[in-house]
Scaffold this motif. Structure first.
Motif, short mmCIF file in Angstrom:
data_model
loop_
_atom_site.label_atom_id
_atom_site.label_comp_id
_atom_site.label_asym_id
_atom_site.label_seq_id
_atom_site.Cartn_x
_atom_site.Cartn_y
_atom_site.Cartn_z
N LEU A 108 0.94 -1.08 -0.02
CA LEU A 108 -0.04 -0.04 -0.09
C LEU A 108 0.79 1.37 -0.02
CD1 LEU A 108 -2.36 1.65 0.29
CD2 LEU A 108 -2.33 1.58 3.08
N GLN A 109 2.00 1.22 0.65
CA GLN A 109 2.66 2.52 0.94
C GLN A 109 3.45 2.39 -0.48
OE1 GLN A 109 3.37 3.72 4.13
NE2 GLN A 109 4.32 5.60 2.83
N ALA A 110 4.03 1.35 -1.08
CA ALA A 110 4.80 1.75 -2.32
C ALA A 110 3.59 2.34 -3.51
CB ALA A 110 5.10 0.38 -2.93
N LEU A 111 2.36 1.75 -3.35
CA LEU A 111 1.30 2.41 -4.37
C LEU A 111 1.19 3.91 -3.90
CD1 LEU A 111 -1.15 -0.49 -4.41
CD2 LEU A 111 0.42 0.07 -6.25
N ILE A 112 0.97 4.24 -2.77
CA ILE A 112 0.74 5.58 -2.44
C ILE A 112 2.01 6.50 -2.90
CG2 ILE A 112 0.87 7.21 -0.44
CD1 ILE A 112 -0.72 5.05 1.34
N GLU A 113 3.22 5.94 -2.56
CA GLU A 113 4.26 6.87 -3.07
C GLU A 113 4.40 6.88 -4.71
OE1 GLU A 113 7.73 5.00 -0.77
OE2 GLU A 113 6.68 5.76 1.06
N GLY A 114 4.15 5.69 -5.27
CA GLY A 114 3.92 5.47 -6.68
C GLY A 114 3.29 6.83 -7.44
N VAL A 115 2.01 6.76 -6.66
CA VAL A 115 0.94 7.52 -7.28
C VAL A 115 1.63 9.12 -7.08
CG1 VAL A 115 -1.22 8.61 -6.90
CG2 VAL A 115 -0.95 6.14 -7.14
N ALA A 116 2.14 9.28 -5.92
CA ALA A 116 2.64 10.70 -5.61
C ALA A 116 3.63 11.00 -6.66
CB ALA A 116 3.06 10.64 -4.32
N LYS A 117 4.64 10.30 -7.00
CA LYS A 117 5.86 10.51 -7.80
C LYS A 117 6.02 9.89 -8.92
CE LYS A 117 9.72 7.84 -5.68
NZ LYS A 117 8.97 6.63 -4.86
N PRO A 160 -5.01 -13.33 -15.74
CA PRO A 160 -3.87 -12.72 -16.69
C PRO A 160 -2.72 -11.81 -16.13
CG PRO A 160 -6.16 -12.25 -17.58
CD PRO A 160 -6.18 -12.96 -16.27
N ILE A 161 -1.61 -12.11 -16.38
CA ILE A 161 -0.51 -11.57 -15.85
C ILE A 161 -0.02 -10.10 -16.49
CG2 ILE A 161 2.01 -11.76 -15.62
CD1 ILE A 161 1.57 -14.77 -15.34
N ILE A 162 -0.14 -9.17 -15.61
CA ILE A 162 0.35 -8.01 -16.13
C ILE A 162 1.62 -7.66 -16.28
CG2 ILE A 162 -0.18 -5.36 -15.48
CD1 ILE A 162 -2.69 -6.17 -13.73
N ARG A 203 8.44 -2.26 -6.36
CA ARG A 203 8.57 -1.23 -7.56
C ARG A 203 7.58 -1.81 -8.84
NH1 ARG A 203 14.17 -3.15 -7.37
NH2 ARG A 203 14.24 -5.03 -9.00
N LEU A 204 7.32 -3.28 -8.42
CA LEU A 204 6.32 -3.70 -9.57
C LEU A 204 4.82 -3.34 -9.46
CD1 LEU A 204 6.96 -6.27 -11.75
CD2 LEU A 204 6.16 -7.58 -10.20
N TYR A 205 4.31 -3.29 -8.40
CA TYR A 205 3.07 -2.77 -8.00
C TYR A 205 2.47 -1.45 -8.72
CZ TYR A 205 -1.41 -4.60 -6.27
OH TYR A 205 -2.74 -5.01 -6.27
N PRO A 206 3.38 -0.42 -8.30
CA PRO A 206 3.18 0.80 -9.00
C PRO A 206 3.22 0.79 -10.46
CG PRO A 206 4.74 1.08 -7.10
CD PRO A 206 4.73 -0.40 -7.40
N ARG A 207 4.20 -0.02 -11.04
CA ARG A 207 4.45 -0.25 -12.30
C ARG A 207 2.99 -0.80 -13.17
NH1 ARG A 207 8.92 -3.83 -13.81
NH2 ARG A 207 10.15 -2.59 -12.39
N ALA A 208 2.48 -1.89 -12.21
CA ALA A 208 1.43 -2.41 -12.93
C ALA A 208 0.10 -1.38 -12.90
CB ALA A 208 0.89 -3.75 -12.13
N LEU A 209 -0.10 -0.69 -11.67
CA LEU A 209 -1.27 0.16 -11.49
C LEU A 209 -0.97 1.42 -12.47
CD1 LEU A 209 -3.60 1.48 -9.92
CD2 LEU A 209 -1.99 2.52 -8.55
N LYS A 210 0.08 1.48 -12.83
CA LYS A 210 0.31 2.67 -14.10
C LYS A 210 -0.56 2.06 -15.42
CE LYS A 210 3.39 6.12 -15.50
NZ LYS A 210 3.89 6.32 -16.71
N LEU A 211 0.06 0.85 -15.61
CA LEU A 211 -0.55 0.30 -17.01
C LEU A 211 -2.24 0.38 -16.65
CD1 LEU A 211 1.93 -2.50 -17.37
CD2 LEU A 211 1.86 -0.63 -18.97
#
Ligand code: GRF
Length: 216
Positions: free
Chosen positions: A22-31, A160-162, A188-196
């Motif tokens: 969750l923390q990684a997603l929050i930070e990923g969305v921010a930056k 399906p694998i993202i 680092r993978l989860y923010p990348r998948a969320l971006k896609l």
């Protein structure tokens, strides 16, 4: 110059524990320029550390202990109502320990994603979670493990694998040391998948996904 404006996706993250993803997603969305907003964090456990992380970032939280309602249908109704009220577009499971009801999956077709600490389809499925995954990897003698983000379907860990990333197994790994290295990759993978997903960048064909070729 043409500029395409992407409407930010409203994301609910489902958690049960520590909440480092969750923390990684929050930070990923921010930056990382992800067109998304973490609009809600849902937990089945009131004591989940992840809830404190959400509150620290001013993200609304909702706790749904499975025993708090008269039955599974009422539980699903309550979850759906909360998701609709928050106008959620996408759901990220991040260490959520319950199986999602079919009705919820049907309400968010190809809009629920999950992170798993192995290279699926290996070491996934019912009962394969937490340290059990890393113990099974070591017991199998596999030389590589990794992390996978996939679309959630009815069959556990089979959607399906993202995206995936490989983590080599070291000769002296214990389940704990392997888990730690896989977790770093997960973050680092989860923010990348969320971006896609947030950019609607994926074409899904059966179990295969690929990044859409844009015409512009
Ligand atoms: C992660 O290893 C994830 O792959 C799995 O559950 C764990 C959750 O960890 N689904 P955290 O709560 O995000 O720290």
């Amino acid at each position: 110059m043409t500029m395409s404006i992407i409407k930010k996706k409203r994301v609910a993250v489902f958690v049960s524990g520590r909440g480092s993803n969750l923390q990684a997603l929050i930070e990923g969305v921010a930056k990382d320029g992800i067109p998304a907003e973490i609009a809600l964090v849902i937990s089945n456990k009131p004591e989940a550390l992840a809830l404190q992380r959400a509150e620290r970032h001013g993200i609304p939280i909702a706790v749904f202990p499975p025993t708090g309602l008269p039955g599974p249908e009422a539980y699903t109704d309550a979850l759906l109502e909360r998701l609709y009220k928050a106008e959620i577009d996408l759901i990220c499971l991040a260490g959520f320990t319950r199986i999602l009801p079919s009705r919820l999956l049907a309400a968010f077709p190809q809009r629920v994603i999950n992170i798993h600490p192995s290279l699926l389809p290996a070491f996934g499925g019912k009962g394969m979670y937490g340290m059990r995954v890393h113990r099974a990897v070591l017991a199998s003698g596999a030389k590589y493990s990794g992390a996978t983000v996939h679309i959630v379907t009815e069959e556990i860990d089979c959607g399906p694998i993202i995206c995936q990333e490989v983590v080599p197994v070291a000769d002296d790994d214990t389940p704990e040391t392997l888990a730690q290295r896989v977790l770093e990759v997960e973050h680092r993978l989860y923010p990348r998948a969320l971006k896609l997903m947030a950019e609607d960048a994926l074409e899904i064909n059966g179990l295969r996904t690929r990044i859409r070729q844009r015409a512009d």
